[in-house]
Motif scaffolding. Structure first.
Motif, PDB file in Angstrom:
ATOM      1  N   ALA A  45     -15.435 -13.462 -25.944  1.00 43.20           N
ATOM      2  CA  ALA A  45     -16.636 -13.042 -26.685  1.00 43.20           C
ATOM      3  C   ALA A  45     -16.426 -13.210 -28.187  1.00 43.20           C
ATOM      4  O   ALA A  45     -17.321 -13.685 -28.899  1.00 43.20           O
ATOM      5  N   PHE A  46     -15.252 -12.836 -28.676  1.00 43.06           N
ATOM      6  CA  PHE A  46     -14.930 -12.994 -30.092  1.00 43.06           C
ATOM      7  C   PHE A  46     -15.023 -14.466 -30.501  1.00 43.06           C
ATOM      8  O   PHE A  46     -15.634 -14.801 -31.515  1.00 43.06           O
ATOM      9  N   LEU A  47     -14.392 -15.350 -29.714  1.00 42.83           N
ATOM     10  CA  LEU A  47     -14.391 -16.773 -30.054  1.00 42.83           C
ATOM     11  C   LEU A  47     -15.792 -17.381 -29.984  1.00 42.83           C
ATOM     12  O   LEU A  47     -16.139 -18.253 -30.790  1.00 42.83           O
ATOM     13  N   THR A  48     -16.593 -16.918 -29.059  1.00 41.39           N
ATOM     14  CA  THR A  48     -17.979 -17.388 -28.973  1.00 41.39           C
ATOM     15  C   THR A  48     -18.722 -17.044 -30.263  1.00 41.39           C
ATOM     16  O   THR A  48     -19.420 -17.884 -30.842  1.00 41.39           O
ATOM     17  N   ALA A  94      -5.064 -18.956 -22.261  1.00 47.15           N
ATOM     18  CA  ALA A  94      -3.688 -18.972 -22.769  1.00 47.15           C
ATOM     19  C   ALA A  94      -3.127 -17.572 -22.999  1.00 47.15           C
ATOM     20  O   ALA A  94      -1.946 -17.420 -23.316  1.00 47.15           O
ATOM     21  N   TYR A  95      -3.970 -16.548 -22.824  1.00 49.05           N
ATOM     22  CA  TYR A  95      -3.582 -15.172 -23.125  1.00 49.05           C
ATOM     23  C   TYR A  95      -3.475 -14.359 -21.842  1.00 49.05           C
ATOM     24  O   TYR A  95      -4.170 -14.635 -20.856  1.00 49.05           O
ATOM     25  N   THR A  96      -2.641 -13.332 -21.857  1.00 44.97           N
ATOM     26  CA  THR A  96      -2.560 -12.445 -20.700  1.00 44.97           C
ATOM     27  C   THR A  96      -3.909 -11.757 -20.521  1.00 44.97           C
ATOM     28  O   THR A  96      -4.694 -11.648 -21.475  1.00 44.97           O
ATOM     29  N   THR A  97      -4.159 -11.283 -19.323  1.00 46.88           N
ATOM     30  CA  THR A  97      -5.452 -10.636 -19.047  1.00 46.88           C
ATOM     31  C   THR A  97      -5.644  -9.385 -19.901  1.00 46.88           C
ATOM     32  O   THR A  97      -6.783  -8.993 -20.159  1.00 46.88           O
ATOM     33  N   ASP A  98      -4.528  -8.775 -20.347  1.00 41.69           N
ATOM     34  CA  ASP A  98      -4.619  -7.569 -21.182  1.00 41.69           C
ATOM     35  C   ASP A  98      -4.100  -7.817 -22.605  1.00 41.69           C
ATOM     36  O   ASP A  98      -3.698  -6.889 -23.297  1.00 41.69           O
ATOM     37  N   SER A  99      -4.113  -9.060 -23.038  1.00 39.20           N
ATOM     38  CA  SER A  99      -3.606  -9.438 -24.358  1.00 39.20           C
ATOM     39  C   SER A  99      -4.209  -8.571 -25.456  1.00 39.20           C
ATOM     40  O   SER A  99      -5.384  -8.195 -25.408  1.00 39.20           O
ATOM     41  N   ASP A 132     -13.767 -24.230 -27.257  1.00 37.48           N
ATOM     42  CA  ASP A 132     -14.188 -23.790 -25.923  1.00 37.48           C
ATOM     43  C   ASP A 132     -13.570 -22.417 -25.669  1.00 37.48           C
ATOM     44  O   ASP A 132     -12.387 -22.324 -25.305  1.00 37.48           O
ATOM     45  N   PRO A 133     -14.337 -21.331 -25.886  1.00 38.99           N
ATOM     46  CA  PRO A 133     -13.775 -19.983 -25.758  1.00 38.99           C
ATOM     47  C   PRO A 133     -13.127 -19.711 -24.397  1.00 38.99           C
ATOM     48  O   PRO A 133     -12.091 -19.053 -24.334  1.00 38.99           O
ATOM     49  N   MET A 148      -0.269 -27.155 -28.628  1.00 41.70           N
ATOM     50  CA  MET A 148      -1.161 -26.858 -27.510  1.00 41.70           C
ATOM     51  C   MET A 148      -2.237 -25.844 -27.935  1.00 41.70           C
ATOM     52  O   MET A 148      -3.410 -25.987 -27.582  1.00 41.70           O
ATOM     53  N   ALA A 149      -1.824 -24.836 -28.694  1.00 45.62           N
ATOM     54  CA  ALA A 149      -2.783 -23.840 -29.189  1.00 45.62           C
ATOM     55  C   ALA A 149      -3.775 -24.494 -30.142  1.00 45.62           C
ATOM     56  O   ALA A 149      -4.989 -24.261 -30.048  1.00 45.62           O
ATOM     57  N   GLU A 150      -3.282 -25.315 -31.057  1.00 47.07           N
ATOM     58  CA  GLU A 150      -4.163 -26.021 -31.995  1.00 47.07           C
ATOM     59  C   GLU A 150      -5.191 -26.864 -31.232  1.00 47.07           C
ATOM     60  O   GLU A 150      -6.385 -26.831 -31.537  1.00 47.07           O
ATOM     61  N   ASP A 151      -4.717 -27.622 -30.249  1.00 44.85           N
ATOM     62  CA  ASP A 151      -5.625 -28.478 -29.473  1.00 44.85           C
ATOM     63  C   ASP A 151      -6.697 -27.658 -28.766  1.00 44.85           C
ATOM     64  O   ASP A 151      -7.877 -28.031 -28.752  1.00 44.85           O
ATOM     65  N   ALA A 152      -6.288 -26.550 -28.174  1.00 40.98           N
ATOM     66  CA  ALA A 152      -7.257 -25.699 -27.467  1.00 40.98           C
ATOM     67  C   ALA A 152      -8.288 -25.144 -28.443  1.00 40.98           C
ATOM     68  O   ALA A 152      -9.491 -25.199 -28.183  1.00 40.98           O
TER      69      ALA A 152
END
Length: 156
Positions: free
Chosen positions: A60-63, A38-43, A31-32, A22-26
């Motif tokens: 922002a990092f993924l973008t 998939a992460y907690t709001t404070d991950s 799509d940031p 699922m993580a790989e597919d995302a």
């Protein structure tokens, strides 16, 4: 009501593999906003030498990442799991804006909350310059086809 992202811990071999796919597919969607859900709001993240906290920082990092790492294709594979933790190894291929290709290898340690959201991600990654002829990932951008070889099958 809390967000939930099944499968939930404690993980089995089957559910850990499902979570990794699922993580790989995302991530292959590039799509940031989708990935950040998939992460907690404070991950908390450590990605190479960068430390992040929270979905906004992750997005922002993924973008930034996918604006530099072009034609990104990723494969993840479970290395180990226990309780609410999963360790994966991965390799992804990408090129920069000058057309130079790379294969990035790494390991991630993941810790999930009771709702299946990742609250901690620790990633160690190395980049290897490769020629276009040495690429192993040739599927169309997006989800890796089910019949595409795994990291182990590719000898990675």
């Amino acid at each position: 009501m809390s967000e939930s992202r099944p499968p939930l811990p404690p993980f089995t071999a089957e559910t850990a593999a499902q979570k990794a796919r699922m993580a790989e597919d995302a991530w292959n969607s590039r799509d940031p906003a989708r990935v950040a859900l998939a992460y907690t709001t404070d991950s908390h993240w450590r990605n190479r030498a960068e430390f992040l906290q929270g979905r906004d920082a992750i997005q922002a990092f993924l973008t930034r990442k996918w604006s530099r790492e072009l034609d990104y294709r990723l494969i993840k594979e479970v290395w180990a799991f226990h309780g609410n933790r999963i360790a994966v190894r991965f390799a992804y291929e990408w090129h920069d804006d000058s057309g130079s290709w790379f294969r990035s290898y790494g390991n991630e340690n993941w810790e999930f909350d009771e709702h299946g959201l990742m609250r901690l991600r620790i990633a160690s990654i190395n980049d290897l310059p490769i020629s276009a002829a040495d690429r192993k990932y040739h599927w169309p951008l997006g989800r890796r086809p089910d019949d595409h070889p795994s990291l182990s099958a590719l000898g990675l």
